[in-house]
Design a protein around this motif. Sequence first.
Motif, PDB file in Angstrom:
ATOM      1  N   ALA A  86     -11.085  18.123  34.072  1.00 28.77           N
ATOM      2  CA  ALA A  86     -11.903  16.915  33.901  1.00 28.77           C
ATOM      3  C   ALA A  86     -12.387  16.792  32.450  1.00 28.77           C
ATOM      4  N   LYS A  87     -12.757  17.920  31.822  1.00 28.53           N
ATOM      5  CA  LYS A  87     -13.210  17.871  30.428  1.00 28.53           C
ATOM      6  C   LYS A  87     -12.069  17.435  29.514  1.00 28.53           C
TER       7      LYS A  87
ATOM      8  N   LYS B 252     -11.431  13.773  30.012  1.00 28.15           N
ATOM      9  CA  LYS B 252     -12.522  13.009  29.369  1.00 28.15           C
ATOM     10  C   LYS B 252     -12.220  12.883  27.866  1.00 28.15           C
TER      11      LYS B 252
ATOM     12  N   ASP C 203     -11.643   9.506  25.689  1.00 25.08           N
ATOM     13  CA  ASP C 203     -12.364   9.177  24.450  1.00 25.08           C
ATOM     14  C   ASP C 203     -11.392   8.707  23.368  1.00 25.08           C
TER      15      ASP C 203
ATOM     16  N   LEU D 129     -14.667  13.992  36.504  1.00 25.79           N
ATOM     17  CA  LEU D 129     -14.311  13.184  35.336  1.00 25.79           C
ATOM     18  C   LEU D 129     -15.228  11.962  35.226  1.00 25.79           C
TER      19      LEU D 129
ATOM     20  N   LEU E  29     -18.639  13.128  34.038  1.00 27.97           N
ATOM     21  CA  LEU E  29     -18.651  13.533  32.622  1.00 27.97           C
ATOM     22  C   LEU E  29     -18.534  12.317  31.696  1.00 27.97           C
ATOM     23  N   ALA E  30     -17.721  11.343  32.121  1.00 27.10           N
ATOM     24  CA  ALA E  30     -17.479  10.174  31.260  1.00 27.10           C
ATOM     25  C   ALA E  30     -18.524   9.079  31.469  1.00 27.10           C
TER      26      ALA E  30
END
Length: 250
Positions: free
Chosen positions: A98-99, A102, A106, A131, A134-135
């Motif tokens: 997920a990071k 993300k 970006d 995700l 985090l986003a």
Amino acid sequence: MKVLVAVKRVADANVKVRAKADGTDVDLNNVKMAINPFCEIAVEEAVRLKESGVAEEVVAVSIGDKSCQEQIRTSLALGADRGIQVETDANLQPLAIAKLLKAVIDRESPDLIILGKQSIDSDNNQTGQMLAALAGLAQGTFASEVVLEDGHARVTREVDGGLQTLNLKLPAVVTTDLRLNEPRYASLPNIMKAKKKPMDVLTPEELGVDVASKLTMVKVEPPAERSAGIIVESVEQLVDKLKNEAKVIS
Ligand code: AMP
């Protein structure tokens, strides 16, 4: 509109996966690999959005070692325009995936991000939700219908009690359920064309993401074998066995 689709390389759904003899992991040697079926549905949905004129570009992303380029190429053959591989040999957990996704978001600024609801190898059902969190994006998980209009996605979700409809402001994260669509097969000419489509390779370092896992795999072992069932001759015999042998009714 740009649609980003996350595709995972997994053992083919028809393969019976075995544990390695030393119990350290599952044995994927000589095993047929494929796109995770829910990710195939995600690619199909994105391609349909492009074909209907709603989306202009479909970007397929996969995270893994070089071999996952095969699943990106398949996504390109199914109609995606461009691929991104985030190259890593590490066996990543959903939070790390997920990071990384993300960080790709970006860079790419997609309007819609479509993932499978679940990987059929690890059955996590976590990446899309993590995700979106985090986003800071809205999420519509387990989608059985997605309609885009006026900067929103109307997502019908398959939930325990039936169907739920959410209106999400774009950009948003959607995860696919089985009934969303029936994916097409890649045609031979499209497989040939896919070889020429662009594919970027990035690394977790370039994306500034630390993928160190906080989990340790202790042991992998197959579930206990189930003993064979029996066929009873009558309802009376069934009731008798349930009462006197299994002792589950009185
Ligand atoms: P999971 O949370 O592991 O059940 O996975 C849910 C979804 O996250 C998958 O269907 C993919 O869309 C995405 N995903 C998980 N792992 C990867 C990966 N290594 N590369 C790209 N997408 C992934």
